[in-house]
Write a protein that holds these residues in place. Structure first.
Motif, PDB file in Angstrom:
ATOM      1  N   MET A   1       0.839  -1.184   0.000  1.00 32.99           N
ATOM      2  CA  MET A   1       0.000   0.000   0.000  1.00 32.99           C
ATOM      3  C   MET A   1       0.880   1.243   0.000  1.00 32.99           C
ATOM      4  O   MET A   1       1.826   1.350   0.759  1.00 32.99           O
ATOM      5  N   SER A   2       0.585   2.181  -0.873  1.00 35.59           N
ATOM      6  CA  SER A   2       1.386   3.394  -0.935  1.00 35.59           C
ATOM      7  C   SER A   2       0.785   4.480  -0.039  1.00 35.59           C
ATOM      8  O   SER A   2      -0.363   4.400   0.388  1.00 35.59           O
ATOM      9  N   ALA A   3       1.582   5.490   0.218  1.00 33.75           N
ATOM     10  CA  ALA A   3       1.149   6.600   1.065  1.00 33.75           C
ATOM     11  C   ALA A   3       0.022   7.370   0.387  1.00 33.75           C
ATOM     12  O   ALA A   3       0.030   7.542  -0.834  1.00 33.75           O
ATOM     13  N   PRO A   4      -0.946   7.863   1.155  1.00 30.82           N
ATOM     14  CA  PRO A   4      -2.053   8.600   0.551  1.00 30.82           C
ATOM     15  C   PRO A   4      -1.668   9.992   0.047  1.00 30.82           C
ATOM     16  O   PRO A   4      -2.339  10.550  -0.815  1.00 30.82           O
ATOM     17  N   ILE A   5      -0.565  10.525   0.548  1.00 32.60           N
ATOM     18  CA  ILE A   5      -0.112  11.859   0.151  1.00 32.60           C
ATOM     19  C   ILE A   5       1.192  11.698  -0.618  1.00 32.60           C
ATOM     20  O   ILE A   5       2.128  11.066  -0.131  1.00 32.60           O
ATOM     21  N   VAL A   6       1.235  12.262  -1.825  1.00 34.66           N
ATOM     22  CA  VAL A   6       2.452  12.179  -2.637  1.00 34.66           C
ATOM     23  C   VAL A   6       2.904  13.587  -2.970  1.00 34.66           C
ATOM     24  O   VAL A   6       2.123  14.419  -3.439  1.00 34.66           O
ATOM     25  N   ILE A   7       4.180  13.839  -2.710  1.00 35.33           N
ATOM     26  CA  ILE A   7       4.810  15.096  -3.096  1.00 35.33           C
ATOM     27  C   ILE A   7       5.742  14.730  -4.247  1.00 35.33           C
ATOM     28  O   ILE A   7       6.745  14.044  -4.054  1.00 35.33           O
ATOM     29  N   HIS A   8       5.351  15.142  -5.435  1.00 34.65           N
ATOM     30  CA  HIS A   8       6.005  14.715  -6.664  1.00 34.65           C
ATOM     31  C   HIS A   8       7.332  15.442  -6.881  1.00 34.65           C
ATOM     32  O   HIS A   8       7.659  16.390  -6.172  1.00 34.65           O
ATOM     33  N   ARG A   9       8.064  14.999  -7.905  1.00 28.95           N
ATOM     34  CA  ARG A   9       9.402  15.535  -8.162  1.00 28.95           C
ATOM     35  C   ARG A   9       9.355  17.047  -8.371  1.00 28.95           C
ATOM     36  O   ARG A   9       8.359  17.588  -8.858  1.00 28.95           O
ATOM     37  N   PRO A  10      10.442  17.726  -8.035  1.00 27.85           N
ATOM     38  CA  PRO A  10      10.502  19.168  -8.251  1.00 27.85           C
ATOM     39  C   PRO A  10      10.389  19.512  -9.737  1.00 27.85           C
ATOM     40  O   PRO A  10      10.987  18.846 -10.582  1.00 27.85           O
ATOM     41  N   SER A  11       9.628  20.522 -10.030  1.00 30.09           N
ATOM     42  CA  SER A  11       9.474  21.008 -11.396  1.00 30.09           C
ATOM     43  C   SER A  11      10.718  21.784 -11.800  1.00 30.09           C
ATOM     44  O   SER A  11      11.349  22.427 -10.956  1.00 30.09           O
ATOM     45  N   PRO A  12      11.087  21.783 -13.072  1.00 30.02           N
ATOM     46  CA  PRO A  12      12.237  22.585 -13.519  1.00 30.02           C
ATOM     47  C   PRO A  12      12.055  24.078 -13.229  1.00 30.02           C
ATOM     48  O   PRO A  12      13.027  24.802 -13.058  1.00 30.02           O
ATOM     49  N   THR A  13      10.812  24.523 -13.128  1.00 30.66           N
ATOM     50  CA  THR A  13      10.548  25.940 -12.839  1.00 30.66           C
ATOM     51  C   THR A  13      10.311  26.197 -11.361  1.00 30.66           C
ATOM     52  O   THR A  13      10.024  27.320 -10.963  1.00 30.66           O
ATOM     53  N   GLY A  14      10.432  25.156 -10.542  1.00 29.29           N
ATOM     54  CA  GLY A  14      10.260  25.296  -9.097  1.00 29.29           C
ATOM     55  C   GLY A  14       8.917  24.780  -8.630  1.00 29.29           C
ATOM     56  O   GLY A  14       7.933  24.797  -9.358  1.00 29.29           O
ATOM     57  N   GLY A  15       8.891  24.295  -7.414  1.00 34.60           N
ATOM     58  CA  GLY A  15       7.673  23.775  -6.820  1.00 34.60           C
ATOM     59  C   GLY A  15       7.494  22.293  -7.071  1.00 34.60           C
ATOM     60  O   GLY A  15       8.155  21.696  -7.922  1.00 34.60           O
ATOM     61  N   ARG A  16       6.619  21.703  -6.276  1.00 35.14           N
ATOM     62  CA  ARG A  16       6.304  20.282  -6.382  1.00 35.14           C
ATOM     63  C   ARG A  16       4.795  20.107  -6.337  1.00 35.14           C
ATOM     64  O   ARG A  16       4.122  20.701  -5.490  1.00 35.14           O
ATOM     65  N   ARG A  17       4.274  19.297  -7.243  1.00 33.88           N
ATOM     66  CA  ARG A  17       2.851  18.988  -7.249  1.00 33.88           C
ATOM     67  C   ARG A  17       2.558  18.098  -6.046  1.00 33.88           C
ATOM     68  O   ARG A  17       3.346  17.212  -5.702  1.00 33.88           O
ATOM     69  N   VAL A  18       1.423  18.339  -5.421  1.00 34.07           N
ATOM     70  CA  VAL A  18       1.003  17.563  -4.259  1.00 34.07           C
ATOM     71  C   VAL A  18      -0.329  16.896  -4.588  1.00 34.07           C
ATOM     72  O   VAL A  18      -1.254  17.555  -5.073  1.00 34.07           O
ATOM     73  N   THR A  19      -0.393  15.580  -4.345  1.00 30.06           N
ATOM     74  CA  THR A  19      -1.643  14.861  -4.542  1.00 30.06           C
ATOM     75  C   THR A  19      -2.030  14.156  -3.245  1.00 30.06           C
ATOM     76  O   THR A  19      -1.168  13.725  -2.475  1.00 30.06           O
ATOM     77  N   ILE A  20      -3.339  14.080  -3.036  1.00 23.87           N
ATOM     78  CA  ILE A  20      -3.891  13.329  -1.910  1.00 23.87           C
ATOM     79  C   ILE A  20      -4.846  12.307  -2.501  1.00 23.87           C
ATOM     80  O   ILE A  20      -5.804  12.679  -3.186  1.00 23.87           O
ATOM     81  N   ARG A  21      -4.533  11.039  -2.275  1.00 23.05           N
ATOM     82  CA  ARG A  21      -5.313   9.921  -2.831  1.00 23.05           C
ATOM     83  C   ARG A  21      -5.567  10.107  -4.332  1.00 23.05           C
ATOM     84  O   ARG A  21      -6.668   9.920  -4.826  1.00 23.05           O
ATOM     85  N   GLY A  22      -4.519  10.520  -5.039  1.00 23.04           N
ATOM     86  CA  GLY A  22      -4.582  10.637  -6.490  1.00 23.04           C
ATOM     87  C   GLY A  22      -5.156  11.935  -7.024  1.00 23.04           C
ATOM     88  O   GLY A  22      -5.113  12.173  -8.224  1.00 23.04           O
ATOM     89  N   GLN A  23      -5.644  12.804  -6.162  1.00 18.96           N
ATOM     90  CA  GLN A  23      -6.208  14.080  -6.587  1.00 18.96           C
ATOM     91  C   GLN A  23      -5.185  15.197  -6.388  1.00 18.96           C
ATOM     92  O   GLN A  23      -4.619  15.335  -5.293  1.00 18.96           O
ATOM     93  N   ILE A  24      -4.962  15.995  -7.420  1.00 19.94           N
ATOM     94  CA  ILE A  24      -4.032  17.119  -7.307  1.00 19.94           C
ATOM     95  C   ILE A  24      -4.652  18.178  -6.407  1.00 19.94           C
ATOM     96  O   ILE A  24      -5.785  18.604  -6.628  1.00 19.94           O
ATOM     97  N   VAL A  25      -3.899  18.593  -5.394  1.00 15.68           N
ATOM     98  CA  VAL A  25      -4.398  19.626  -4.481  1.00 15.68           C
ATOM     99  C   VAL A  25      -3.646  20.942  -4.621  1.00 15.68           C
ATOM    100  O   VAL A  25      -4.083  21.962  -4.104  1.00 15.68           O
ATOM    101  N   GLY A  26      -2.507  20.929  -5.315  1.00 15.55           N
ATOM    102  CA  GLY A  26      -1.800  22.186  -5.528  1.00 15.55           C
ATOM    103  C   GLY A  26      -0.331  21.990  -5.830  1.00 15.55           C
ATOM    104  O   GLY A  26       0.165  20.871  -5.935  1.00 15.55           O
ATOM    105  N   LEU A  27       0.346  23.126  -5.964  1.00 20.45           N
ATOM    106  CA  LEU A  27       1.775  23.174  -6.225  1.00 20.45           C
ATOM    107  C   LEU A  27       2.433  23.831  -5.022  1.00 20.45           C
ATOM    108  O   LEU A  27       2.097  24.963  -4.661  1.00 20.45           O
TER     109      LEU A  27
END
Length: 69
Positions: A1-27
């Protein structure tokens, strides 16, 4: 089972996408952004979750780092 919150790789322009249970919640550009997204999702004690791998998976990059290497 994977974690419900994923902080994705850093973007080349800065920031990281954040998802909760597969839904994007922001950068996120810093930990405080992640904490706010989690608070809005109903997790008021979110700051304690950031370093708990059963809750948060940091993908492709160092935890707590928001700029691409």
């Amino acid at each position: 089972m994977s974690a419900p919150i994923v902080i994705h790789r850093p973007s080349p322009t800065g920031g990281r996408r954040v998802t909760i249970r597969g839904q994007i919640v922001g950068l996120a550009y810093e930990d405080q952004d992640v904490v706010e997204f989690l608070r809005q999702a109903g997790l008021p004690d979110a700051v304690r979750l950031l370093d708990r791998p059963e809750w948060v998976e940091w993908r492709d990059g160092r935890a707590h780092t928001y700029v691409a290497a």
